[in-house]
Structure formats: structure tokens, C-alpha cells
Design a protein around this motif. Structure first.
Motif, PDB file in Angstrom:
ATOM      1  N   UNK A  25       0.818  -1.214   0.000  1.00 54.60           N
ATOM      2  CA  UNK A  25       0.000   0.000   0.000  1.00 54.60           C
ATOM      3  C   UNK A  25       0.853   1.266   0.000  1.00 54.60           C
ATOM      4  N   UNK A  26       2.105   1.165   0.405  1.00 48.83           N
ATOM      5  CA  UNK A  26       2.975   2.336   0.449  1.00 48.83           C
ATOM      6  C   UNK A  26       3.326   2.825  -0.955  1.00 48.83           C
ATOM      7  N   UNK A  27       3.299   1.927  -1.922  1.00 51.03           N
ATOM      8  CA  UNK A  27       3.645   2.299  -3.294  1.00 51.03           C
ATOM      9  C   UNK A  27       2.431   2.717  -4.113  1.00 51.03           C
ATOM     10  N   UNK A  28       1.224   2.555  -3.560  1.00 50.48           N
ATOM     11  CA  UNK A  28       0.008   2.951  -4.263  1.00 50.48           C
ATOM     12  C   UNK A  28      -0.433   4.349  -3.852  1.00 50.48           C
ATOM     13  N   UNK A  29      -1.664   4.666  -4.181  1.00 51.72           N
ATOM     14  CA  UNK A  29      -2.237   5.963  -3.823  1.00 51.72           C
ATOM     15  C   UNK A  29      -2.437   6.058  -2.308  1.00 51.72           C
ATOM     16  N   UNK A  30      -2.299   7.251  -1.788  1.00 50.42           N
ATOM     17  CA  UNK A  30      -2.498   7.472  -0.353  1.00 50.42           C
ATOM     18  C   UNK A  30      -3.925   7.109   0.055  1.00 50.42           C
ATOM     19  N   UNK A  31      -4.867   7.330  -0.843  1.00 51.24           N
ATOM     20  CA  UNK A  31      -6.266   7.023  -0.551  1.00 51.24           C
ATOM     21  C   UNK A  31      -6.447   5.542  -0.232  1.00 51.24           C
ATOM     22  N   UNK A  32      -5.714   4.664  -0.910  1.00 51.74           N
ATOM     23  CA  UNK A  32      -5.835   3.223  -0.657  1.00 51.74           C
ATOM     24  C   UNK A  32      -5.358   2.867   0.746  1.00 51.74           C
ATOM     25  N   UNK A  33      -4.307   3.542   1.209  1.00 51.35           N
ATOM     26  CA  UNK A  33      -3.796   3.281   2.556  1.00 51.35           C
ATOM     27  C   UNK A  33      -4.794   3.723   3.616  1.00 51.35           C
ATOM     28  N   UNK A  34      -5.359   4.905   3.470  1.00 51.13           N
ATOM     29  CA  UNK A  34      -6.294   5.391   4.492  1.00 51.13           C
ATOM     30  C   UNK A  34      -7.608   4.603   4.440  1.00 51.13           C
ATOM     31  N   UNK A  35      -8.031   4.179   3.250  1.00 41.54           N
ATOM     32  CA  UNK A  35      -9.234   3.348   3.152  1.00 41.54           C
ATOM     33  C   UNK A  35      -9.018   2.011   3.849  1.00 41.54           C
ATOM     34  N   UNK A  36      -7.861   1.396   3.639  1.00 43.11           N
ATOM     35  CA  UNK A  36      -7.553   0.116   4.284  1.00 43.11           C
ATOM     36  C   UNK A  36      -7.501   0.292   5.795  1.00 43.11           C
ATOM     37  N   UNK A  37      -6.952   1.395   6.248  1.00 43.99           N
ATOM     38  CA  UNK A  37      -6.822   1.643   7.682  1.00 43.99           C
ATOM     39  C   UNK A  37      -8.179   1.647   8.375  1.00 43.99           C
ATOM     40  N   UNK A  38      -9.158   2.270   7.746  1.00 43.83           N
ATOM     41  CA  UNK A  38     -10.450   2.428   8.419  1.00 43.83           C
ATOM     42  C   UNK A  38     -11.536   1.528   7.865  1.00 43.83           C
ATOM     43  N   UNK A  39     -11.222   0.623   6.942  1.00 43.96           N
ATOM     44  CA  UNK A  39     -12.258  -0.250   6.379  1.00 43.96           C
ATOM     45  C   UNK A  39     -12.372  -1.571   7.123  1.00 43.96           C
ATOM     46  N   UNK A  40     -11.412  -1.903   7.964  1.00 45.74           N
ATOM     47  CA  UNK A  40     -11.431  -3.182   8.661  1.00 45.74           C
ATOM     48  C   UNK A  40     -12.200  -3.144   9.977  1.00 45.74           C
ATOM     49  N   UNK A  41     -12.928  -2.076  10.220  1.00 47.98           N
ATOM     50  CA  UNK A  41     -13.701  -1.967  11.447  1.00 47.98           C
ATOM     51  C   UNK A  41     -14.901  -2.900  11.384  1.00 47.98           C
ATOM     52  N   UNK A  42     -15.286  -3.504  12.499  1.00 44.83           N
ATOM     53  CA  UNK A  42     -16.465  -4.360  12.487  1.00 44.83           C
ATOM     54  C   UNK A  42     -17.728  -3.538  12.237  1.00 44.83           C
ATOM     55  N   UNK A  43     -18.729  -4.155  11.602  1.00 41.95           N
ATOM     56  CA  UNK A  43     -19.980  -3.387  11.352  1.00 41.95           C
ATOM     57  C   UNK A  43     -20.650  -3.009  12.667  1.00 41.95           C
ATOM     58  N   UNK A  44     -21.374  -1.891  12.631  1.00 44.28           N
ATOM     59  CA  UNK A  44     -22.034  -1.440  13.857  1.00 44.28           C
ATOM     60  C   UNK A  44     -23.396  -2.104  14.007  1.00 44.28           C
TER      61      UNK A  44
END
Length: 139
Positions: free
Chosen positions: A120-139
């Protein structure tokens, strides 16, 4: 469909970031590595605060703020259905950060995600931040 969703989110994010950017030249966060580096500075500065706050720490905060403002804008204006398609729902509608977070804590999460997912470091910054906050469990 997923890549077009990312492009629309990136476009909205870029528009918001461009309107808030100062006229002077400064570092741009384009890649995951740029975001990781800036957020590392912010996380380290939080452990040992020193004045003046490094510029890269400010850029990390701006990127995080712009990302969440983009998500809020998508949800509030009802554009999520047109972006994600009818019946698909907004995957960020239940984004659960488990309580209040500071920019320092969010930056540390981004750094950790980058460390655990080096591609993810070599891709777009958006992909890194999306991955960071997309693994949260559903509410």
C-alpha cells in the motif's frame, strides 16, 4: 464498480483539499509512502511534543480531516447511492472508530496499517487510508 467508487471519493477529496490548500508550494501527499511518512512524524511528535510542530505533522492532520470530511459530505448529500449503486448501501455508513480519537491516534493507526501492508505504500495514499479504516467491524 469498486474502482469507480474510489475515483469518485478521490475526486471529492481532492476538491475539498484543493480549496483548503495554501497558495504557497508545499509537500503533497500522493502515495501511501507520503502519507505514512507524514503520519509517522505526527505520531512521533505526539510522544515527545516539540515546538514548532513539524510541517509533515500538519499535512497528515489535513489529509485525515479531508478524508473524513469527504465521507461526511457523501453521506449527508445523499450521493452515496449514486456512487455505490442502488441497494448496495454506503460501506462507510457504519464506520465505527470505537469512541473519540485524536489525530495522533488516527495517525498511529495509519502508520501501523502501512507497516503491516507494505504494498500500500507504493500505491495511492487514498488506498492506505481506506484500508486503515475499512477493517472496522460493522455497527
Amino acid at each position: 464498480m469498486r474502482s469507480s467508487n474510489g475515483r469518485v471519493l478521490a475526486l471529492i477529496f481532492c476538491i475539498i483539499a484543493a480549496t483548503a490548500a495554501p497558495a504557497e508550494a508545499r509537500m503533497r501527499i500522493e502515495t501511501g509512502r507520503d502519507l505514512h511518512t507524514a503520519c509517522t512524524v505526527l505520531a512521533e511528535n505526539a510522544l515527545n511534543p516539540q515546538k514548532p510542530t513539524p510541517a509533515k505533522a500538519h499535512y497528515c492532520r489535513q489529509y485525515i480531516a479531508g478524508y473524513f470530511e469527504s465521507l461526511r459530505h457523501i453521506r449527508q448529500n445523499g450521493t452515496s447511492e449514486s456512487i455505490y449503486g442502488p441497494g448496495n448501501g454506503d460501506p462507510y455508513a457504519c464506520l465505527n472508530l470505537n469512541g473519540p480519537r485524536s489525530y495522533d491516534q488516527l495517525a498511529a493507526q495509519i502508520v501501523r496499517t502501512g507497516d503491516w501492508n507494505p504494498p500500500l505504500l507504493d500505491g495511492e495514499a487514498l488506498l492506505l487510508i481506506q484500508k486503515t479504516f475499512s477493517d472496522n467491524p460493522p455497527c
